[in-house]
Design a protein around this motif. Sequence first.
Motif, mmCIF file in Angstrom:
data_model
loop_
_atom_site.group_PDB
_atom_site.id
_atom_site.type_symbol
_atom_site.label_atom_id
_atom_site.label_comp_id
_atom_site.label_asym_id
_atom_site.label_seq_id
_atom_site.Cartn_x
_atom_site.Cartn_y
_atom_site.Cartn_z
ATOM 1 N N ARG A 1 0.840 -1.192 0.000
ATOM 2 C CA ARG A 1 0.000 0.000 0.000
ATOM 3 C C ARG A 1 0.877 1.244 0.000
ATOM 4 O O ARG A 1 1.990 1.234 0.517
ATOM 5 C CB ARG A 1 -0.922 0.030 1.225
ATOM 6 C CG ARG A 1 -1.998 -1.054 1.230
ATOM 7 C CD ARG A 1 -2.995 -0.817 2.331
ATOM 8 N NE ARG A 1 -3.738 0.415 2.131
ATOM 9 C CZ ARG A 1 -4.649 0.883 2.990
ATOM 10 N NH1 ARG A 1 -4.926 0.217 4.105
ATOM 11 N NH2 ARG A 1 -5.296 1.999 2.737
ATOM 12 N N LEU A 2 0.356 2.295 -0.604
ATOM 13 C CA LEU A 2 1.062 3.564 -0.596
ATOM 14 C C LEU A 2 0.610 4.379 0.609
ATOM 15 O O LEU A 2 -0.582 4.657 0.773
ATOM 16 C CB LEU A 2 0.763 4.350 -1.884
ATOM 17 C CG LEU A 2 1.438 3.850 -3.167
ATOM 18 C CD1 LEU A 2 0.820 4.540 -4.379
ATOM 19 C CD2 LEU A 2 2.927 4.142 -3.137
ATOM 20 N N LYS A 3 1.538 4.742 1.464
ATOM 21 C CA LYS A 3 1.224 5.566 2.628
ATOM 22 C C LYS A 3 1.531 7.016 2.269
ATOM 23 O O LYS A 3 2.697 7.407 2.155
ATOM 24 C CB LYS A 3 2.033 5.116 3.843
ATOM 25 C CG LYS A 3 1.735 3.682 4.281
ATOM 26 C CD LYS A 3 2.372 3.357 5.615
ATOM 27 C CE LYS A 3 1.731 4.162 6.733
ATOM 28 N NZ LYS A 3 2.250 3.763 8.067
ATOM 29 N N PHE B 1 -3.997 8.148 -15.920
ATOM 30 C CA PHE B 1 -3.051 8.496 -14.856
ATOM 31 C C PHE B 1 -3.790 8.871 -13.580
ATOM 32 O O PHE B 1 -3.459 8.398 -12.485
ATOM 33 C CB PHE B 1 -2.150 9.648 -15.304
ATOM 34 C CG PHE B 1 -1.171 10.103 -14.249
ATOM 35 C CD1 PHE B 1 0.031 9.434 -14.062
ATOM 36 C CD2 PHE B 1 -1.451 11.194 -13.430
ATOM 37 C CE1 PHE B 1 0.933 9.843 -13.082
ATOM 38 C CE2 PHE B 1 -0.565 11.609 -12.455
ATOM 39 C CZ PHE B 1 0.638 10.930 -12.284
ATOM 40 N N LEU B 2 -4.806 9.714 -13.707
ATOM 41 C CA LEU B 2 -5.582 10.134 -12.542
ATOM 42 C C LEU B 2 -6.358 8.965 -11.939
ATOM 43 O O LEU B 2 -6.383 8.780 -10.713
ATOM 44 C CB LEU B 2 -6.551 11.257 -12.924
ATOM 45 C CG LEU B 2 -5.960 12.652 -13.075
ATOM 46 C CD1 LEU B 2 -7.031 13.632 -13.550
ATOM 47 C CD2 LEU B 2 -5.358 13.143 -11.753
ATOM 48 N N ILE B 3 -6.983 8.169 -12.809
ATOM 49 C CA ILE B 3 -7.792 7.045 -12.316
ATOM 50 C C ILE B 3 -6.935 6.022 -11.586
ATOM 51 O O ILE B 3 -7.249 5.609 -10.454
ATOM 52 C CB ILE B 3 -8.544 6.372 -13.481
ATOM 53 C CG1 ILE B 3 -9.583 7.327 -14.073
ATOM 54 C CG2 ILE B 3 -9.227 5.082 -13.001
ATOM 55 C CD1 ILE B 3 -10.272 6.795 -15.315
ATOM 56 N N ILE B 4 -5.836 5.606 -12.208
ATOM 57 C CA ILE B 4 -4.970 4.595 -11.596
ATOM 58 C C ILE B 4 -4.284 5.139 -10.356
ATOM 59 O O ILE B 4 -4.081 4.414 -9.374
ATOM 60 C CB ILE B 4 -3.912 4.098 -12.607
ATOM 61 C CG1 ILE B 4 -4.607 3.445 -13.803
ATOM 62 C CG2 ILE B 4 -2.960 3.109 -11.967
ATOM 63 C CD1 ILE B 4 -5.446 2.226 -13.438
ATOM 64 N N THR B 5 -3.956 6.428 -10.378
ATOM 65 C CA THR B 5 -3.343 7.048 -9.200
ATOM 66 C C THR B 5 -4.273 6.939 -7.995
ATOM 67 O O THR B 5 -3.846 6.611 -6.883
ATOM 68 C CB THR B 5 -3.015 8.525 -9.476
ATOM 69 O OG1 THR B 5 -1.983 8.600 -10.464
ATOM 70 C CG2 THR B 5 -2.523 9.209 -8.210
ATOM 71 N N ILE B 6 -5.558 7.228 -8.209
ATOM 72 C CA ILE B 6 -6.537 7.140 -7.130
ATOM 73 C C ILE B 6 -6.679 5.691 -6.647
ATOM 74 O O ILE B 6 -6.695 5.416 -5.449
ATOM 75 C CB ILE B 6 -7.906 7.680 -7.597
ATOM 76 C CG1 ILE B 6 -7.815 9.183 -7.872
ATOM 77 C CG2 ILE B 6 -8.983 7.399 -6.551
ATOM 78 C CD1 ILE B 6 -9.054 9.764 -8.528
ATOM 79 N N VAL B 7 -6.734 4.761 -7.617
ATOM 80 C CA VAL B 7 -6.924 3.343 -7.274
ATOM 81 C C VAL B 7 -5.758 2.799 -6.470
ATOM 82 O O VAL B 7 -5.935 2.166 -5.428
ATOM 83 C CB VAL B 7 -7.136 2.499 -8.550
ATOM 84 C CG1 VAL B 7 -7.129 1.011 -8.208
ATOM 85 C CG2 VAL B 7 -8.455 2.866 -9.222
ATOM 86 N N SER C 1 -4.672 0.523 -2.959
ATOM 87 C CA SER C 1 -4.071 -0.803 -3.047
ATOM 88 C C SER C 1 -3.253 -0.924 -4.330
ATOM 89 O O SER C 1 -3.659 -0.408 -5.377
ATOM 90 C CB SER C 1 -5.147 -1.887 -3.029
ATOM 91 O OG SER C 1 -4.572 -3.159 -3.245
ATOM 92 N N LEU C 2 -2.115 -1.626 -4.241
ATOM 93 C CA LEU C 2 -1.255 -1.823 -5.400
ATOM 94 C C LEU C 2 -1.607 -3.097 -6.175
ATOM 95 O O LEU C 2 -0.985 -3.395 -7.198
ATOM 96 C CB LEU C 2 0.215 -1.896 -4.955
ATOM 97 C CG LEU C 2 0.838 -0.584 -4.450
ATOM 98 C CD1 LEU C 2 2.230 -0.844 -3.900
ATOM 99 C CD2 LEU C 2 0.893 0.443 -5.568
ATOM 100 N N LYS C 3 -2.606 -3.836 -5.696
ATOM 101 C CA LYS C 3 -2.936 -5.108 -6.331
ATOM 102 C C LYS C 3 -3.378 -4.932 -7.777
ATOM 103 O O LYS C 3 -3.122 -5.786 -8.632
ATOM 104 C CB LYS C 3 -4.045 -5.809 -5.542
ATOM 105 C CG LYS C 3 -3.587 -6.309 -4.172
ATOM 106 C CD LYS C 3 -4.715 -7.027 -3.443
ATOM 107 C CE LYS C 3 -4.243 -7.522 -2.081
ATOM 108 N NZ LYS C 3 -5.331 -8.225 -1.346
ATOM 109 N N VAL C 4 -4.034 -3.806 -8.058
ATOM 110 C CA VAL C 4 -4.514 -3.573 -9.420
ATOM 111 C C VAL C 4 -3.334 -3.457 -10.385
ATOM 112 O O VAL C 4 -3.431 -3.852 -11.558
ATOM 113 C CB VAL C 4 -5.390 -2.305 -9.479
ATOM 114 C CG1 VAL C 4 -4.563 -1.051 -9.210
ATOM 115 C CG2 VAL C 4 -6.077 -2.186 -10.838
#
Length: 237
Positions: free
Chosen positions: A42-44, A178-184, A188-191
């Motif tokens: 996960r990104l903290k 970029f914006l969508i994946i950044t939010i996701v 979680s990094l699983k995506v």
Amino acid sequence: MNDIGIFFAFVGGILSFFSPCVFPLLPAYITHLTGGKIENSRLKLNRSTLYFRSVGFIVGFSLIFIVLGASASFIGKILMNYRVIIMQIAGLLIIIFGLQMAGFLKFKFLMKEKRIYTGRQSKNMFSSILLGMAFASGWSPCVGLALSSILLLASSSETLSEGIFLLATYSLGMAIPFLIITIVISYSLKVMIRINKSLSKLAFINGVLMVMLGFLVLSGQMQKISAWLSAYSLFEF
């Protein structure tokens, strides 16, 4: 405005974002933008800071791409008397770039990497814009092939505004995912793991689209199709 060109520019931007040279580096760019860190997949980080600076990053790379588009169009207008030859050369080059992207060609000189990276961490919107400009100025080979194809298309456009609009569309194609994946991935990094498995397929699709675009430009069918679409279009740029 060339509707087919706009379509290829937008899709090219999306697929450029998902290229094997850019997408896997997204967590590194995000942590660099925000000062966050990766723990337990996960990104903290502070999400509001992430979203704010991501916009700055997008503005940065969009500025560079649009300036490149304007430059290509300007040069194309100077050489307007040779427009047919330019279109044929552009079409041939786009086909070569597409075959390289799809994996049918293996020209090493097309895969040379030029990456500008600053060791300084992004601290505000302005530095985020600079980081986006650095990214666009030193694009990796995967983005370079797709971007070069759109620039070649811009160089054969009839007006300066068309070239600028093409590259603005390409930038939008990169910005949205970029914006969508950044939010996701801020949750979680699983995506990323799932998408990474499909990157080679996406690169192949991008290459095929570029080859199609190249043949349309080379044969002159691009203008015929665009003229036909314009006849049924309610709005024209």
